[in-house]
Design a protein around this motif. Structure first.
Motif, PDB file in Angstrom:
ATOM      1  N   ASP B  81      29.842 -73.588 -30.942  1.00  0.00           N
ATOM      2  CA  ASP B  81      30.659 -74.373 -31.602  1.00  0.00           C
ATOM      3  C   ASP B  81      30.805 -73.747 -32.918  1.00  0.00           C
ATOM      4  N   GLY B  99      32.938 -73.592 -25.071  1.00  0.00           N
ATOM      5  CA  GLY B  99      32.484 -74.049 -26.450  1.00  0.00           C
ATOM      6  C   GLY B  99      33.684 -74.284 -27.260  1.00  0.00           C
ATOM      7  N   SER B 100      33.538 -74.420 -28.505  1.00  0.00           N
ATOM      8  CA  SER B 100      34.752 -74.637 -29.581  1.00  0.00           C
ATOM      9  C   SER B 100      34.801 -73.897 -30.591  1.00  0.00           C
TER      10      SER B 100
END
Lengths: 458, 239
Positions: B81, B99-100
């Motif tokens: 992230d 994820g981000s």
């Protein structure tokens, strides 16, 4: 019994059956089809027109002024290392002949497996293509080059990490400036899933990369790929042959370890025939320009050069190396070795005629270029569950191995005759041209003269 | 072993100051040491527009980039992230798998290009070709997007809270675009479609993920008319 002689006035006038050179039967057929369908022709394989090629060159072997090596007894090395510039783990090959990038999608998974098996046994590399990496080819290939294409179909970091080299594909010889194409017949569930596309659609890939444009961006893109792979594996840059001299220089500036140049004879599984026959320059001219670019940058031997596009025989390989390539890639030749354009296919221990299936495509063995249809009569360029069974990966691998072994033996035969104990010692000096065109393109003298058109001599 | 436990707790956080160490060292740590280090959070200081920050991460970790990123921040990300407290250059989160990545500022061209998964959030505007060839990623843009956004987008969702430029969704495949603002023009084969309850729910969920306070009913849906999926000999060919 003598046939009565016809009076000239009664004989049919030949002029009434005179074929036009400009509007010959092929062109007439083309216009009829265009008028009927309003759509251009799409087909597979490479340029069919006659082009200046390696056939127009011959070797000056050893004699008195230079001596040859013993053909069967003296050593002639073929080891080839690609990617020595930045990569911690360059690609090491036993022979300078590699398998060209051809996608899973254009080829069946069984063919990809055969290519991998053969490459591993031969100590050479194989390359993925525009459709991602299959388990079959990763498992069967000791050295696998993973292509990063504009479409990025199936492109993912796990496969990047298990690749032995990454090849940033900018173009290919069959269609420089064009994207990939896979018609719906070949987009079966597995192919569709790997490419994140709906099944059965006519897939046209982008022609430019989605996340960079131009040489300055390419520097950054290559750097990113190096960062992701911790500078372990070589980064190749593949270009379709057009402005080769400039493109090779830019690829080198961008940080390529290896430049792959694909001439206009290079094949494809599907593209517009106008692209295949009318865009790009012949491999012979492309190779010389690429070598010249590397020499001017003092990068010969530092950035390796792989040439492809119509490499068929050991003689072609030898000539390519003599002109300055470090290795060659073979695409269509490998398909033909597998049985492409053969009258029969080999299944369950016996040959079966494929002629009827060629006829269904409106063609015949020796002329077929219908890879785009997915109905390959010999089970190579297909995703059809029944047709693909016509190619047994083990049999295919054996045939590929024989073909490459033959080319490699021809290569070393010529190299020894030229007095070289290493195929990479073949040099431009060893070649002369048979035609003025080839002399001008390759910049080697016309045989029996010192004349290189546009350069020197009389 | 006890001392190791103590050591681990104090090293849950790690800082890379790119004024003192290189992007190479950061990425090498992320690829080779992160998984066994116990590090859960990384601060990246003085990024100064460097390219390829935190690319190819393959392990869960929170990364805060305190400043501007160059090209390909979070490229090919899996699991991590990543938050950029600034603007980013081309290809942020390109080919992300999971994820981000959150960009507090603006994003340049080709944000989220070819992403297969995960979430990309851009709080400001995104430039040309946002979501080009996206393959399953979710992208939420707080501001506007430039021309040719979602070009050839294959799968995933692009939520645009501001306006969209020319040729939105040109040659779309199965990706879906939601736009709150004005659309300057739609690209070939892109069409506006009515919002269904499922669309409203999807937009609500994505807005919540991004933390944007808009009402899902303000959004329009753009998807593929699927007329370019097959060759049609009788049609005027655009290609």
């Amino acid at each position: 019994m003598n046939k009565p002689v016809e009076h000239p006035a009664q004989a049919p006038k030949r002029i009434q059956r005179e074929e036009s050179a400009g509007f010959d039967r092929t062109v007439i057929d083309y216009i009829h089809n265009a008028a009927a369908h309003g759509l251009y022709e799409i087909r597979g394989l490479g340029a069919k027109r006659k082009l200046p090629h390696f056939d127009d060159l011959v070797f000056l072997a050893g004699s008195v002024s230079r001596y040859p090596l013993e053909g069967y007894r003296e050593k002639c090395h073929t080891k080839t290392v690609l990617g020595t510039r930045y990569a911690k783990k360059p690609v090491e090959l036993d022979i300078p002949i590699t398998f060209a990038g051809m996608s899973f999608g254009s080829l069946s998974a069984r063919v990809k497996e055969a290519l991998g098996r053969a490459a591993t046994e031969l100590g050479t590399s194989t390359t993925t293509g525009d459709g991602g990496m299959t388990q079959e080819e990763r498992q069967s290939s000791k050295t696998l080059v993973y292509q990063c294409l504009p479409s990025r179909y199936g492109f993912n970091p796990d496969d990047v990490r298990r690749a032995d080299a990454i090849e940033v594909v900018i173009g290919q010889g069959a269609k420089p400036g064009g994207g990939g194409m896979l018609l719906g017949q070949k987009v079966n569930p597995r192919v569709a899933k790997m490419r994140t596309l709906p099944e059965g659609i006519d897939q046209r890939s982008a022609c430019r990369h989605p996340d960079w444009t131009g040489p300055d961006d390419l520097v950054i893109k290559i750097n990113e790929l190096r960062e992701i792979t911790d500078w372990q594996v070589p980064i190749y840059v593949k270009i379709g042959a057009t402005r080769v001299y400039n493109d090779v220089k830019l690829a080198v500036h961008a940080g390529a370890d290896v430049v792959v140049v694909d001439g206009m004879q290079g094949g494809t599984a599907a593209t517009q025939s106008v692209f295949i026959e009318h865009v790009g320059i012949p491999t012979l001219a492309a190779l010389r320009q690429a070598v010249e670019a590397l020499e001017e940058l003092d990068m010969r031997g530092k950035v390796q050069l792989v040439i492809s596009g119509g490499i068929r025989t050991g003689a072609d390989v030898a000539k390519a190396l003599a002109l300055g390539a470090d290795a060659v890639s073979v695409g269509q030749g490998t398909l033909i070795a597998l049985g492409c354009n053969h009258e029969a296919y080999f299944q369950n221990g016996a040959n079966h005629s494929a002629e009827e299936d060629y006829a269904k495509l409106g063609t015949a063995p020796g002329y077929c270029h219908h890879c785009h249809t997915g109905r390959c009569p010999v089970g190579i360029t297909t995703q059809d569950a029944i047709l693909e069974q016509r190619l047994d990966p083990a049999v295919g691998a054996k045939r590929l191995k024989n073909y490459f072994k033959t080319m490699n033996m021809e290569l070393t035969t010529v190299a020894r005759a030229c007095g070289k104990s290493n195929v990479h010692h073949l040099e431009r000096e060893d070649l002369v041209a048979l035609t003025i065109e080839a002399a001008a393109m390759a910049r080697v003298p016309l045989a029996g003269t010192s004349w290189i058109p546009g350069v020197t001599g009389t | 072993m006890d001392s190791l436990t103590v050591e681990k707790r104090t090293t849950m956080d790690k800082t890379f100051d790119l004024a003192k160490s290189s992007v190479r060292e950061l990425n090498q740590f992320l690829h080779q040491d992160l998984a066994t280090s116990g590090v859960k959070h990384i601060d990246v200081l003085n990024p100064n527009g460097s390219h390829s920050i935190a690319v190819g991460v393959n392990h869960p970790v929170a990364i805060d980039i305190r400043g501007q990123g160059g090209y390909y921040v979070g490229g090919m990300n899996k699991f991590a992230d990543i938050t950029v407290h600034g603007n980013v250059g081309w290809g942020v989160a390109e080919n992300m798998m999971s994820g981000s990545v959150r960009v507090k500022g603006f994003a340049s061209e080709s944000a989220g290009a070819t992403g297969h998964g995960g979430t990309l959030i851009i709080e400001g505007d995104a430039s040309l070709r946002c979501g080009i060839s996206m393959k399953g990623i979710d992208i939420v843009v707080g501001g506007r997007v430039g021309n040719y956004s979602a070009f050839m987008a294959q799968a995933g969702r692009l939520v645009i809270c501001g306006d969209a430029g020319d040729a939105l969704g040109d040659s779309l495949y199965e990706a879906v675009i939601y736009v709150r603002g004005k659309i300057k023009s739609l690209g070939a084969d892109a069409q506006q479609e009515p919002m269904t309850a499922a669309d409203h729910a999807a937009v609500a969920e994505l807005l919540k993920r991004a933390g944007f306070p808009y009402d899902p009913t303000e959004f329009k849906r753009v998807a593929s008319a699927r007329s370019l999926y097959h060759w049609n000999a009788d049609a005027n060919q655009e290609y």
